[in-house]
Design a protein around this motif. Structure first.
Motif, PDB file in Angstrom:
ATOM      1  N   MET A   1     102.876  10.059 -89.360  1.00  0.00           N
ATOM      2  CA  MET A   1     102.188   9.598 -90.557  1.00  0.00           C
ATOM      3  C   MET A   1     100.843   8.983 -90.166  1.00  0.00           C
ATOM      4  O   MET A   1     100.734   8.304 -89.153  1.00  0.00           O
ATOM      5  N   SER A   2      99.820   9.241 -90.970  1.00  0.00           N
ATOM      6  CA  SER A   2      98.499   8.652 -90.772  1.00  0.00           C
ATOM      7  C   SER A   2      98.093   7.884 -92.018  1.00  0.00           C
ATOM      8  O   SER A   2      98.563   8.186 -93.116  1.00  0.00           O
ATOM      9  N   GLU A   3      97.224   6.896 -91.830  1.00  0.00           N
ATOM     10  CA  GLU A   3      96.691   6.136 -92.957  1.00  0.00           C
ATOM     11  C   GLU A   3      95.173   6.080 -92.858  1.00  0.00           C
ATOM     12  O   GLU A   3      94.622   5.813 -91.785  1.00  0.00           O
ATOM     13  N   LEU A   4      94.514   6.329 -93.993  1.00  0.00           N
ATOM     14  CA  LEU A   4      93.066   6.201 -94.098  1.00  0.00           C
ATOM     15  C   LEU A   4      92.781   5.063 -95.060  1.00  0.00           C
ATOM     16  O   LEU A   4      93.149   5.135 -96.236  1.00  0.00           O
ATOM     17  N   ARG A   5      92.132   4.009 -94.570  1.00  0.00           N
ATOM     18  CA  ARG A   5      91.881   2.821 -95.395  1.00  0.00           C
ATOM     19  C   ARG A   5      90.493   2.886 -96.025  1.00  0.00           C
ATOM     20  O   ARG A   5      89.506   3.148 -95.342  1.00  0.00           O
ATOM     21  N   PHE A   6      90.461   2.645 -97.340  1.00  0.00           N
ATOM     22  CA  PHE A   6      89.250   2.783 -98.145  1.00  0.00           C
ATOM     23  C   PHE A   6      88.739   1.423 -98.605  1.00  0.00           C
ATOM     24  O   PHE A   6      89.519   0.568 -99.018  1.00  0.00           O
ATOM     25  N   SER A   7      87.423   1.247 -98.565  1.00  0.00           N
ATOM     26  CA  SER A   7      86.758   0.172 -99.291  1.00  0.00           C
ATOM     27  C   SER A   7      86.225   0.765-100.593  1.00  0.00           C
ATOM     28  O   SER A   7      86.311   1.976-100.834  1.00  0.00           O
ATOM     29  N   LEU A   8      85.636  -0.072-101.452  1.00  0.00           N
ATOM     30  CA  LEU A   8      85.030   0.456-102.670  1.00  0.00           C
ATOM     31  C   LEU A   8      83.921   1.457-102.354  1.00  0.00           C
ATOM     32  O   LEU A   8      83.758   2.470-103.041  1.00  0.00           O
ATOM     33  N   ALA A   9      83.175   1.163-101.300  1.00  0.00           N
ATOM     34  CA  ALA A   9      82.099   2.080-100.913  1.00  0.00           C
ATOM     35  C   ALA A   9      82.658   3.424-100.471  1.00  0.00           C
ATOM     36  O   ALA A   9      82.052   4.474-100.725  1.00  0.00           O
ATOM     37  N   ASP A  10      83.823   3.421 -99.831  1.00  0.00           N
ATOM     38  CA  ASP A  10      84.433   4.677 -99.396  1.00  0.00           C
ATOM     39  C   ASP A  10      84.912   5.504-100.582  1.00  0.00           C
ATOM     40  O   ASP A  10      84.759   6.727-100.605  1.00  0.00           O
ATOM     41  N   VAL A  11      85.503   4.826-101.577  1.00  0.00           N
ATOM     42  CA  VAL A  11      85.935   5.546-102.778  1.00  0.00           C
ATOM     43  C   VAL A  11      84.726   6.194-103.452  1.00  0.00           C
ATOM     44  O   VAL A  11      84.768   7.349-103.883  1.00  0.00           O
ATOM     45  N   ALA A  12      83.629   5.448-103.519  1.00  0.00           N
ATOM     46  CA  ALA A  12      82.408   5.982-104.133  1.00  0.00           C
ATOM     47  C   ALA A  12      81.812   7.111-103.295  1.00  0.00           C
ATOM     48  O   ALA A  12      81.068   7.943-103.820  1.00  0.00           O
ATOM     49  N   GLY A  13      82.152   7.152-102.003  1.00  0.00           N
ATOM     50  CA  GLY A  13      81.585   8.150-101.107  1.00  0.00           C
ATOM     51  C   GLY A  13      82.454   9.370-100.900  1.00  0.00           C
ATOM     52  O   GLY A  13      82.160  10.183-100.011  1.00  0.00           O
ATOM     53  N   VAL A  14      83.519   9.546-101.691  1.00  0.00           N
ATOM     54  CA  VAL A  14      84.318  10.772-101.616  1.00  0.00           C
ATOM     55  C   VAL A  14      83.491  11.923-102.181  1.00  0.00           C
ATOM     56  O   VAL A  14      82.923  11.832-103.266  1.00  0.00           O
ATOM     57  N   ARG A  15      83.387  13.014-101.429  1.00  0.00           N
ATOM     58  CA  ARG A  15      82.538  14.130-101.833  1.00  0.00           C
ATOM     59  C   ARG A  15      83.160  15.443-101.351  1.00  0.00           C
ATOM     60  O   ARG A  15      84.000  15.443-100.446  1.00  0.00           O
ATOM     61  N   PHE A  16      82.720  16.537-101.954  1.00  0.00           N
ATOM     62  CA  PHE A  16      83.252  17.850-101.633  1.00  0.00           C
ATOM     63  C   PHE A  16      82.129  18.774-101.182  1.00  0.00           C
ATOM     64  O   PHE A  16      81.000  18.686-101.659  1.00  0.00           O
ATOM     65  N   ALA A  17      82.474  19.678-100.286  1.00  0.00           N
ATOM     66  CA  ALA A  17      81.513  20.691 -99.844  1.00  0.00           C
ATOM     67  C   ALA A  17      82.291  21.823 -99.196  1.00  0.00           C
ATOM     68  O   ALA A  17      83.481  21.695 -98.893  1.00  0.00           O
ATOM     69  N   VAL A  18      81.601  22.932 -98.976  1.00  0.00           N
ATOM     70  CA  VAL A  18      82.181  24.103 -98.331  1.00  0.00           C
ATOM     71  C   VAL A  18      81.608  24.218 -96.926  1.00  0.00           C
ATOM     72  O   VAL A  18      80.407  24.005 -96.724  1.00  0.00           O
ATOM     73  N   SER A  19      82.459  24.557 -95.960  1.00  0.00           N
ATOM     74  CA  SER A  19      82.027  24.608 -94.567  1.00  0.00           C
ATOM     75  C   SER A  19      82.257  25.990 -93.961  1.00  0.00           C
ATOM     76  O   SER A  19      83.377  26.324 -93.565  1.00  0.00           O
ATOM     77  N   PRO A  20      81.221  26.816 -93.859  1.00  0.00           N
ATOM     78  CA  PRO A  20      81.396  28.113 -93.184  1.00  0.00           C
ATOM     79  C   PRO A  20      81.765  27.964 -91.717  1.00  0.00           C
ATOM     80  O   PRO A  20      82.478  28.810 -91.174  1.00  0.00           O
ATOM     81  N   ALA A  21      81.305  26.902 -91.056  1.00  0.00           N
ATOM     82  CA  ALA A  21      81.662  26.699 -89.656  1.00  0.00           C
ATOM     83  C   ALA A  21      83.154  26.463 -89.509  1.00  0.00           C
ATOM     84  O   ALA A  21      83.810  27.017 -88.605  1.00  0.00           O
ATOM     85  N   ASN A  22      83.735  25.636 -90.382  1.00  0.00           N
ATOM     86  CA  ASN A  22      85.169  25.399 -90.317  1.00  0.00           C
ATOM     87  C   ASN A  22      85.954  26.692 -90.502  1.00  0.00           C
ATOM     88  O   ASN A  22      86.938  26.951 -89.785  1.00  0.00           O
ATOM     89  N   GLU A  23      85.573  27.502 -91.487  1.00  0.00           N
ATOM     90  CA  GLU A  23      86.302  28.747 -91.726  1.00  0.00           C
ATOM     91  C   GLU A  23      86.186  29.678 -90.527  1.00  0.00           C
ATOM     92  O   GLU A  23      87.152  30.353 -90.154  1.00  0.00           O
ATOM     93  N   THR A  24      85.017  29.721 -89.911  1.00  0.00           N
ATOM     94  CA  THR A  24      84.813  30.569 -88.746  1.00  0.00           C
ATOM     95  C   THR A  24      85.713  30.143 -87.593  1.00  0.00           C
ATOM     96  O   THR A  24      86.379  30.978 -86.955  1.00  0.00           O
ATOM     97  N   VAL A  25      85.761  28.863 -87.322  1.00  0.00           N
ATOM     98  CA  VAL A  25      86.564  28.351 -86.209  1.00  0.00           C
ATOM     99  C   VAL A  25      88.055  28.506 -86.503  1.00  0.00           C
ATOM    100  O   VAL A  25      88.825  29.017 -85.670  1.00  0.00           O
ATOM    101  N   MET A  26      88.481  28.083 -87.693  1.00  0.00           N
ATOM    102  CA  MET A  26      89.913  28.090 -88.007  1.00  0.00           C
ATOM    103  C   MET A  26      90.464  29.491 -88.221  1.00  0.00           C
ATOM    104  O   MET A  26      91.684  29.699 -88.144  1.00  0.00           O
ATOM    105  N   SER A  27      89.595  30.469 -88.472  1.00  0.00           N
ATOM    106  CA  SER A  27      90.076  31.837 -88.652  1.00  0.00           C
ATOM    107  C   SER A  27      90.769  32.360 -87.400  1.00  0.00           C
ATOM    108  O   SER A  27      91.607  33.274 -87.485  1.00  0.00           O
ATOM    109  N   MET A  28      90.452  31.794 -86.246  1.00  0.00           N
ATOM    110  CA  MET A  28      91.082  32.225 -85.005  1.00  0.00           C
ATOM    111  C   MET A  28      92.590  31.994 -85.027  1.00  0.00           C
ATOM    112  O   MET A  28      93.354  32.707 -84.380  1.00  0.00           O
ATOM    113  N   TRP A  29      93.034  30.982 -85.759  1.00  0.00           N
ATOM    114  CA  TRP A  29      94.471  30.725 -85.863  1.00  0.00           C
ATOM    115  C   TRP A  29      95.178  31.905 -86.520  1.00  0.00           C
ATOM    116  O   TRP A  29      96.303  32.246 -86.152  1.00  0.00           O
ATOM    117  N   ALA A  30      94.561  32.505 -87.520  1.00  0.00           N
ATOM    118  CA  ALA A  30      95.184  33.631 -88.216  1.00  0.00           C
ATOM    119  C   ALA A  30      95.340  34.826 -87.281  1.00  0.00           C
ATOM    120  O   ALA A  30      96.351  35.541 -87.341  1.00  0.00           O
TER     121      ALA A  30
END
Length: 328
Positions: A1-30
């Motif tokens: 189990m892992s825990e990620l602790r948030f402050s108010l600034a962290d909650v406000a800093g939650v964001r989404f994006a797409v990563s072609p680098a991640n898909e390229t690297v992780m595709s090797m697992w498939a």
């Protein structure tokens, strides 16, 4: 189990994006475990042929060695996704990783087993060998990911739009409660049921979240002290990624709205782009745009903007029509 602790600034800093680098690297697992990643077999079959080419196999070998099954990935190889950052910029980010961070990230993977020969060489000479690794990622993206990136990107963008709506409508609690079954939101922290055993304070840096085509069973974290906090989670509707056009000949809906528009409505259960629709149907981009304009004017299709892309999906009225035509 892992825990990620948030402050108010962290909650406000939650964001989404797409990563072609991640898909390229992780595709090797498939490639290494096609049974586990059976949903991607159409891509795996093509990618394996690509990897057998001598001109590709030699240059991609550093990436293959650092992405062996059941091994942790060094954080610098999967940098936190940022909105609008494309593959070239992510490659530049990896290439500029300080040597001491490369060493630290490589050592952090050793609890899952010893480093590969290239990993050991990179540990000894990070400045000299990092360009080889960056070149391997670039080659694999160009050869194996880029030909299907439009299709992948449409699915990932649709997920980002969906999660952003969750965050806007229900806040962080609803977002993390529904992001993945392994996550729980406890008011000031996220608890993740995983084997990583991290207790991590975000320290006001926020959290970058990116949907992933090749992440399948849990959320994967970048949580080393020198890394920007990030998590890759399984994308929604990944089973639709390689589907052909589902509208059969003689489709009842096609007899009402026409074959082309019916084909689009059958594909718009999740949000997609014009480019992806053209690729999946075989229509020209202009033809798809004309059909979408007519469907939108009739109240059957909605559209929204996500970064540089316009996403289309069925309205509730269209969903009823599609289900009825399928016998639902």
């Amino acid at each position: 189990m892992s825990e990620l602790r948030f402050s108010l600034a962290d909650v406000a800093g939650v964001r989404f994006a797409v990563s072609p680098a991640n898909e390229t690297v992780m595709s090797m697992w498939a490639l290494a475990d096609p049974v586990r990643y059976a949903v991607h077999l159409p891509w795996i079959d093509r990618a394996r042929l690509t990897l057998r080419r001598p001109d590709v196999a030699h240059r991609v070998r550093p990436l293959v060695e650092l992405t062996r099954p059941r091994r942790w990935l060094p954080d610098f190889l999967t940098p936190a996704a940022q909105p609008g950052r494309e593959m070239t910029e992510q490659l530049d980010q990896i290439a500029s990783t300080p040597p001491d961070v490369v060493v630290q990230d490589l050592l952090a993977t050793t609890p899952r087993g010893p480093l590969s020969p290239f990993g050991q060489a990179l540990l000894a000479d990070p400045r000299g060998l990092l360009p080889q690794l960056v070149d391997a990622v670039r080659i694999w993206y160009d050869e194996a990911i880029a030909p299907d990136w439009t299709r992948m990107r449409a699915l990932l963008d649709a997920d980002v739009a969906y999660r952003a709506a969750q965050l806007a409508e229900g806040g962080a609690g609803r977002l993390f409660a529904q992001l993945h079954p392994s996550l729980r939101w406890l008011g000031d922290r996220v608890v993740s049921d995983d084997p990583f055993e991290r207790d991590f304070d975000l320290r006001g840096r926020g959290l970058a979240l990116n949907p992933s085509v090749f992440t399948d069973r849990r959320v994967l974290w970048n949580l080393l002290e020198d890394s920007l906090p990030a998590g890759a989670y399984p994308v929604r509707a990944v089973g639709t990624l390689w589907e052909p056009v589902p509208a059969p000949p003689g489709d009842a809906l096609a007899r009402v709205v026409g074959a082309g528009r019916a084909a689009l409505l059958h594909l718009l259960d999740s949000a997609v782009t014009t480019t992806d629709l053209a690729r999946r149907t075989g229509m020209s981009g202009g033809n798809v745009s004309q059909h979408l304009a007519a469907l939108h004017a009739a109240g059957l299709v909605s559209r929204s903007r996500q970064g540089r892309h316009v996403l289309y999906r069925n309205t509730d009225v269209a969903t009823v029509l599609v289900r009825a035509s399928r016998g639902g």
